[in-house]
Motif scaffolding. Structure first.
Motif, PDB file in Angstrom:
ATOM      1  N   GLY A 101      15.310  27.341  26.286  1.00 60.89           N
ATOM      2  CA  GLY A 101      15.285  26.285  27.303  1.00 60.89           C
ATOM      3  C   GLY A 101      15.324  26.867  28.706  1.00 60.89           C
ATOM      4  O   GLY A 101      14.641  26.389  29.612  1.00 60.89           O
ATOM      5  N   TYR A 102      16.128  27.919  28.890  1.00 59.77           N
ATOM      6  CA  TYR A 102      16.168  28.594  30.191  1.00 59.77           C
ATOM      7  C   TYR A 102      14.793  29.159  30.538  1.00 59.77           C
ATOM      8  O   TYR A 102      14.311  28.987  31.666  1.00 59.77           O
ATOM      9  CB  TYR A 102      17.207  29.726  30.198  1.00 59.77           C
ATOM     10  N   ALA A 103      14.159  29.844  29.590  1.00 59.23           N
ATOM     11  CA  ALA A 103      12.857  30.478  29.852  1.00 59.23           C
ATOM     12  C   ALA A 103      11.803  29.441  30.224  1.00 59.23           C
ATOM     13  O   ALA A 103      11.039  29.630  31.177  1.00 59.23           O
ATOM     14  CB  ALA A 103      12.408  31.290  28.628  1.00 59.23           C
ATOM     15  N   ILE A 104      11.774  28.332  29.500  1.00 62.32           N
ATOM     16  CA  ILE A 104      10.812  27.266  29.817  1.00 62.32           C
ATOM     17  C   ILE A 104      11.119  26.697  31.199  1.00 62.32           C
ATOM     18  O   ILE A 104      10.212  26.518  32.024  1.00 62.32           O
ATOM     19  CB  ILE A 104      10.847  26.168  28.734  1.00 62.32           C
ATOM     20  N   SER A 105      12.390  26.440  31.479  1.00 56.05           N
ATOM     21  CA  SER A 105      12.783  25.919  32.796  1.00 56.05           C
ATOM     22  C   SER A 105      12.434  26.897  33.906  1.00 56.05           C
ATOM     23  O   SER A 105      12.025  26.492  34.997  1.00 56.05           O
ATOM     24  CB  SER A 105      14.291  25.625  32.821  1.00 56.05           C
ATOM     25  N   TYR A 106      12.583  28.201  33.632  1.00 58.43           N
ATOM     26  CA  TYR A 106      12.248  29.229  34.612  1.00 58.43           C
ATOM     27  C   TYR A 106      10.770  29.138  35.004  1.00 58.43           C
ATOM     28  O   TYR A 106      10.431  29.143  36.191  1.00 58.43           O
ATOM     29  CB  TYR A 106      12.571  30.617  34.036  1.00 58.43           C
ATOM     30  N   PHE A 107       9.881  29.053  34.021  1.00 57.27           N
ATOM     31  CA  PHE A 107       8.452  29.006  34.334  1.00 57.27           C
ATOM     32  C   PHE A 107       8.064  27.705  35.030  1.00 57.27           C
ATOM     33  O   PHE A 107       7.248  27.704  35.951  1.00 57.27           O
ATOM     34  CB  PHE A 107       7.618  29.250  33.076  1.00 57.27           C
ATOM     35  N   CYS A 113       8.329  25.752  42.623  1.00 61.17           N
ATOM     36  CA  CYS A 113       8.620  26.462  43.876  1.00 61.17           C
ATOM     37  C   CYS A 113       7.334  26.899  44.563  1.00 61.17           C
ATOM     38  O   CYS A 113       7.218  26.805  45.786  1.00 61.17           O
ATOM     39  CB  CYS A 113       9.535  27.658  43.611  1.00 61.17           C
ATOM     40  N   ALA A 114       6.351  27.360  43.799  1.00 60.54           N
ATOM     41  CA  ALA A 114       5.069  27.745  44.389  1.00 60.54           C
ATOM     42  C   ALA A 114       4.357  26.507  44.948  1.00 60.54           C
ATOM     43  O   ALA A 114       3.804  26.541  46.052  1.00 60.54           O
ATOM     44  CB  ALA A 114       4.199  28.443  43.347  1.00 60.54           C
ATOM     45  N   HIS A 115       4.390  25.430  44.202  1.00 58.37           N
ATOM     46  CA  HIS A 115       3.697  24.199  44.619  1.00 58.37           C
ATOM     47  C   HIS A 115       4.300  23.602  45.890  1.00 58.37           C
ATOM     48  O   HIS A 115       3.576  23.160  46.777  1.00 58.37           O
ATOM     49  CB  HIS A 115       3.752  23.179  43.475  1.00 58.37           C
ATOM     50  N   TYR A 116       5.634  23.607  45.963  1.00 63.38           N
ATOM     51  CA  TYR A 116       6.308  23.004  47.120  1.00 63.38           C
ATOM     52  C   TYR A 116       6.729  24.028  48.167  1.00 63.38           C
ATOM     53  O   TYR A 116       7.422  23.683  49.116  1.00 63.38           O
ATOM     54  CB  TYR A 116       7.530  22.198  46.662  1.00 63.38           C
ATOM     55  N   HIS A 117       6.322  25.286  47.985  1.00 68.19           N
ATOM     56  CA  HIS A 117       6.634  26.375  48.923  1.00 68.19           C
ATOM     57  C   HIS A 117       8.152  26.514  49.135  1.00 68.19           C
ATOM     58  O   HIS A 117       8.638  26.548  50.255  1.00 68.19           O
ATOM     59  CB  HIS A 117       5.917  26.174  50.264  1.00 68.19           C
TER      60      HIS A 117
END
Length: 196
Positions: A101-107, A113-117
């Motif tokens: 769940g952590y790994a999926i949440s990380y991606f 974060c990239a989308h919203y800068h």
């Protein structure tokens, strides 16, 4: 044949033995904390060195290659090596789902974060703190609770620091104190209890 009723004391002893058995086997599973803690520290210090040498544009490659190596090595360990060296318990399975769940949440977080800068590290530390806290609760290890607190404090500190190379040093420190050190304490304790 008549089933023998067990007393509450005997029941508690059985539960404590099951938890001790799980902790005794968990030193093998300490691989993930030790491996990822060390890997992220190496990635951070490599990235810091490339910045110091004037090659700032290499960060994406360093992190991409490092994380990819980590995912492959972790998958190989848990699918090929760990099943041969240990028996997984129900608690191990639950803990595995926490970190999947952590790994999926990380991606997903990286995409958002990239989308919203947005600057990702404070959010990553927040997720790591949650994962460490839950794992600490599953296995009843104080060092994992301490790791969670370190990551939560790190999230606040990261948000207050300027977005420069100091963030890489902070990440290295947090991974050492919050991930590598608790993982090592956990591994040593479980290894000692298992008399390995």
């Amino acid at each position: 044949m008549e089933d023998k009723a067990i007393s509450p004391t005997e029941s508690l002893q059985i539960i404590e033995k099951m938890l001790a058995d799980t902790r005794n086997r968990f030193y093998n599973n300490g691989f993930a904390f030790l491996f990822w803690g060390l890997l992220i520290i190496i990635i951070c210090l490599t990235s810091f060195a490339t910045h110091a040498l004037g090659h700032e544009g290499r960060d994406g490659w360093i992190w991409g290659i490092g994380i990819s190596v980590g995912i492959i090595a972790t998958a190989m360990y848990f699918w090929k090596i760990a099943p041969k060296t240990r028996k997984f318990t129900r608690l191990d399975a639950i803990n595995g789902k926490v970190w999947i769940g952590y790994a999926i949440s990380y991606f997903v977080l990286m995409f958002l974060c990239a989308h919203y800068h947005l600057f990702a590290p404070p959010f990553i530390y927040l997720l790591l703190g949650m994962g460490m806290f839950i794992t600490g609760g599953i296995y009843k290890f104080w060092s994992l609770y301490a790791g969670a607190i370190i990551f939560w404090l790190g999230a606040v500190i990261s948000a207050l620091l300027p977005m420069n190379n100091s963030q890489l040093l902070l990440t290295s420190l947090l991974m050492f104190l919050g991930y590598l050190l608790p993982g090592y304490i956990l591994w040593k304790k479980a290894k000692g209890e298992a008399h390995v």
